[in-house]
Design a protein around this motif. Sequence first.
Motif, PDB file in Angstrom:
ATOM      1  N   SER A 285       0.834  -1.198   0.000  1.00  0.00           N
ATOM      2  CA  SER A 285       0.000   0.000   0.000  1.00  0.00           C
ATOM      3  C   SER A 285       0.876   1.258   0.000  1.00  0.00           C
ATOM      4  CB  SER A 285      -0.903   0.005   1.236  1.00  0.00           C
ATOM      5  OG  SER A 285      -0.116   0.157   2.409  1.00  0.00           O
ATOM      6  N   ILE A 286       0.256   2.394  -0.326  1.00  0.00           N
ATOM      7  CA  ILE A 286       0.973   3.677  -0.291  1.00  0.00           C
ATOM      8  C   ILE A 286       1.477   3.947   1.113  1.00  0.00           C
ATOM      9  CG2 ILE A 286       0.720   6.172  -0.560  1.00  0.00           C
ATOM     10  CD1 ILE A 286      -1.267   5.646  -2.794  1.00  0.00           C
ATOM     11  N   ARG A 287       0.641   3.661   2.117  1.00  0.00           N
ATOM     12  CA  ARG A 287       1.041   3.875   3.511  1.00  0.00           C
ATOM     13  C   ARG A 287       2.313   3.083   3.830  1.00  0.00           C
ATOM     14  NH1 ARG A 287      -1.556   5.331   8.208  1.00  0.00           N
ATOM     15  NH2 ARG A 287      -3.547   5.416   7.117  1.00  0.00           N
ATOM     16  N   GLU A 288       2.334   1.809   3.468  1.00  0.00           N
ATOM     17  CA  GLU A 288       3.502   0.966   3.769  1.00  0.00           C
ATOM     18  C   GLU A 288       4.745   1.445   3.030  1.00  0.00           C
ATOM     19  OE1 GLU A 288       1.579  -3.420   4.599  1.00  0.00           O
ATOM     20  OE2 GLU A 288       1.386  -2.559   2.585  1.00  0.00           O
ATOM     21  N   ASN A 289       4.562   1.938   1.803  1.00  0.00           N
ATOM     22  CA  ASN A 289       5.709   2.418   1.035  1.00  0.00           C
ATOM     23  C   ASN A 289       6.297   3.684   1.629  1.00  0.00           C
ATOM     24  OD1 ASN A 289       6.579   1.093  -1.681  1.00  0.00           O
ATOM     25  ND2 ASN A 289       4.367   0.749  -1.553  1.00  0.00           N
ATOM     26  N   VAL A 290       5.479   4.541   2.206  1.00  0.00           N
ATOM     27  CA  VAL A 290       6.003   5.763   2.832  1.00  0.00           C
ATOM     28  C   VAL A 290       6.589   5.451   4.202  1.00  0.00           C
ATOM     29  CG1 VAL A 290       5.426   8.071   3.672  1.00  0.00           C
ATOM     30  CG2 VAL A 290       4.389   7.227   1.556  1.00  0.00           C
ATOM     31  N   LEU A 291       5.917   4.596   4.959  1.00  0.00           N
ATOM     32  CA  LEU A 291       6.353   4.290   6.324  1.00  0.00           C
ATOM     33  C   LEU A 291       7.650   3.487   6.371  1.00  0.00           C
ATOM     34  CD1 LEU A 291       3.053   3.444   8.242  1.00  0.00           C
ATOM     35  CD2 LEU A 291       4.608   5.360   8.656  1.00  0.00           C
ATOM     36  N   ILE A 292       8.090   2.930   5.248  1.00  0.00           N
ATOM     37  CA  ILE A 292       9.341   2.172   5.264  1.00  0.00           C
ATOM     38  C   ILE A 292      10.513   3.054   5.682  1.00  0.00           C
ATOM     39  CG2 ILE A 292      10.004   2.588   2.842  1.00  0.00           C
ATOM     40  CD1 ILE A 292      10.879  -0.337   2.730  1.00  0.00           C
ATOM     41  N   ALA A 293      10.368   4.371   5.484  1.00  0.00           N
ATOM     42  CA  ALA A 293      11.429   5.299   5.880  1.00  0.00           C
ATOM     43  C   ALA A 293      11.455   5.520   7.392  1.00  0.00           C
ATOM     44  CB  ALA A 293      11.223   6.644   5.181  1.00  0.00           C
ATOM     45  N   HIS A 294      10.296   5.342   8.047  1.00  0.00           N
ATOM     46  CA  HIS A 294      10.207   5.607   9.491  1.00  0.00           C
ATOM     47  C   HIS A 294       8.996   4.840  10.018  1.00  0.00           C
ATOM     48  CE1 HIS A 294      10.255   7.284  13.348  1.00  0.00           C
ATOM     49  NE2 HIS A 294       9.879   8.537  13.117  1.00  0.00           N
ATOM     50  N   PRO A 295       9.150   3.520  10.259  1.00  0.00           N
ATOM     51  CA  PRO A 295       7.998   2.677  10.638  1.00  0.00           C
ATOM     52  C   PRO A 295       7.275   3.146  11.884  1.00  0.00           C
ATOM     53  CG  PRO A 295       9.903   1.325  10.062  1.00  0.00           C
ATOM     54  CD  PRO A 295      10.384   2.734  10.136  1.00  0.00           C
ATOM     55  N   ASP A 296       7.970   3.845  12.782  1.00  0.00           N
ATOM     56  CA  ASP A 296       7.346   4.265  14.040  1.00  0.00           C
ATOM     57  C   ASP A 296       6.752   5.669  13.966  1.00  0.00           C
ATOM     58  OD1 ASP A 296       8.163   1.855  15.216  1.00  0.00           O
ATOM     59  OD2 ASP A 296      10.128   2.685  15.700  1.00  0.00           O
ATOM     60  N   ALA A 297       6.669   6.232  12.786  1.00  0.00           N
ATOM     61  CA  ALA A 297       6.139   7.591  12.641  1.00  0.00           C
ATOM     62  C   ALA A 297       4.680   7.654  13.096  1.00  0.00           C
ATOM     63  CB  ALA A 297       6.261   8.038  11.190  1.00  0.00           C
TER      64      ALA A 297
END
Length: 578
Positions: free
Chosen positions: A420-432
């Motif tokens: 998902s788009i969310r998972e692709n962005v959060l890969i940079a900072h999973p705890d954001a």
Amino acid sequence: MIALADGVVTEPVRRRMRRCYWLVAASALVEGACFAVLVPLLHTLIGDRFPQAWWWVAALSVLLVLTVATSRAASARQRAVTSEIVASLQHRLAEHVVTLPLGWFSPDRAAALTRLAGEATRMLAATLNGVVAVNIRAAALAGAVWVVLVVVDPVTGAVAAGGLGILVVLYFWAARLLRGATSAGNTTTEQINAELVEFAQLQSVLRAYGRTAQADSEITTALDRVRTASAAYFRGAVTGSVVFQAGTALFLSSVLLTALHRADSAAVSAVVATIVIVLAALLVDSMAALGRTGSVIWAAERTLAEIGEIVATPPLPEPTTDTAVPADSSITFGDITFGYDADRTLLDGISFEVPQGSVCAIVGPSGSGKTTLARLVARFWDVDSGSITLGGKDIREIGSVELMGAVSMVFQDVYLFDASIRENVLIAHPDATDDELAAAAAQARVDEIIARLPDGWNTIVGEGGAALSGGERQRISLARALLKNAPVVLLDEATSALDVENEAAIRAATAALTTGRTVLVIAHRLETVRAADRIVFLEHGRIAETGTHDELLAAEGRYADFWREQERAQSWKIGARA
């Protein structure tokens, strides 16, 4: 095969493989003992000594039970070890590739890695613990039967030993013949696969310029090479198989003729001659099993060698002592030299500094080494000589995890995971937090993409981000970099091929990303070049000029020529011919 698996399969798994193979061999030896008991059993039955025969029947029954038990135990062990081999190979590959330099991951190597970690690994595991086990059983059974044959009739056993020696030589000769043909065939197949993919990807260009006939001719030529390689493979396979089968037939004939001659000359009894013929048939059947499975094992050897080549690739060197801690985010290139191979130097004597919080634009013609220079900062490769420092510390003295934590990379070839788009962005900072994610999305204008998609943040982007446009993929890549919030940004700026909306969005996101950070940007737009604190003009792998925009224009050198060419290009218009 176990020796070939050294360094590829873990030692605990290799130990279990060896135990499994010993169990297979033991099962075959017990089976061979059954044939040994048949000799006195037949003697007692033919000699009308039935009371003694019951003892041999009892011994045979016990051996048959042991054969079934050991065979079932070996099969169960094989199934368990096969699963362990698959897991071991996949983990071994995964553990090693994460230690390799990022520059190692070319498209060809990535495709080979995908193939080896998938179906090839499962086939290899089946071969190591299935086909190899069949061969071990055949060899052990042949050895046991030959020992019985020698005890029954030493002369026929000696003839059988000579025949077995010749068959072993023929087996290895056929293996060598087929290995060469297999290697050539694999190379040709990989080439044609690459050409077919390129042919499919370039259809729009080929058709637009009427070059389909030439492309068809090139594909036909490539297919001819495949046919030639396939013919060579089958010639090798057929030749090896025919020669081995002929050797097997001669082996059986020689043993049979020897047994018949021995019986005819009264050197052995008819009973012994009959037993010898049965044992000779068993020997031939065991050797034929080796011939039937040889090609599968030789193909598995090739797969093991490929995995071994990857595992043997030197990892990215890590600091042997405590990891160095950069004092700030400044970058210094100290007389670096780099080339992808020993015969060609791509960057030669590059020296300049990017102070903390400043923007340095790398400019120059295609092929001058701009992208390579930026990727050296992220240790895609290590420089051949000289040094690159971050905050006064050589990046080779900084752990790769710490270095990657300090650097954000946004390159033209954006890759998104099939998630998902969310998972692709959060890969940079999973705890954001949700607020941090929303802020990064707004700055990169990813929120506009999410708003028009039915599934919003949960939209699956497809493999490589294929479900999104190029501009949308770049926005998501910038959102990742913004969310990471690293002090150093490596930016390969590319907006020339985008529509107006995406270009404006990416410019805004880039401005937000570069504010207050140390930025090394491969500049394509005039605005970026003009606003940079420093410009480095590369040509033929060397620094031709360096300075600010105004300084370089006043120098009337290569940069000034480059600038005027870009201005003229911007003024080009499409219109009717006068």
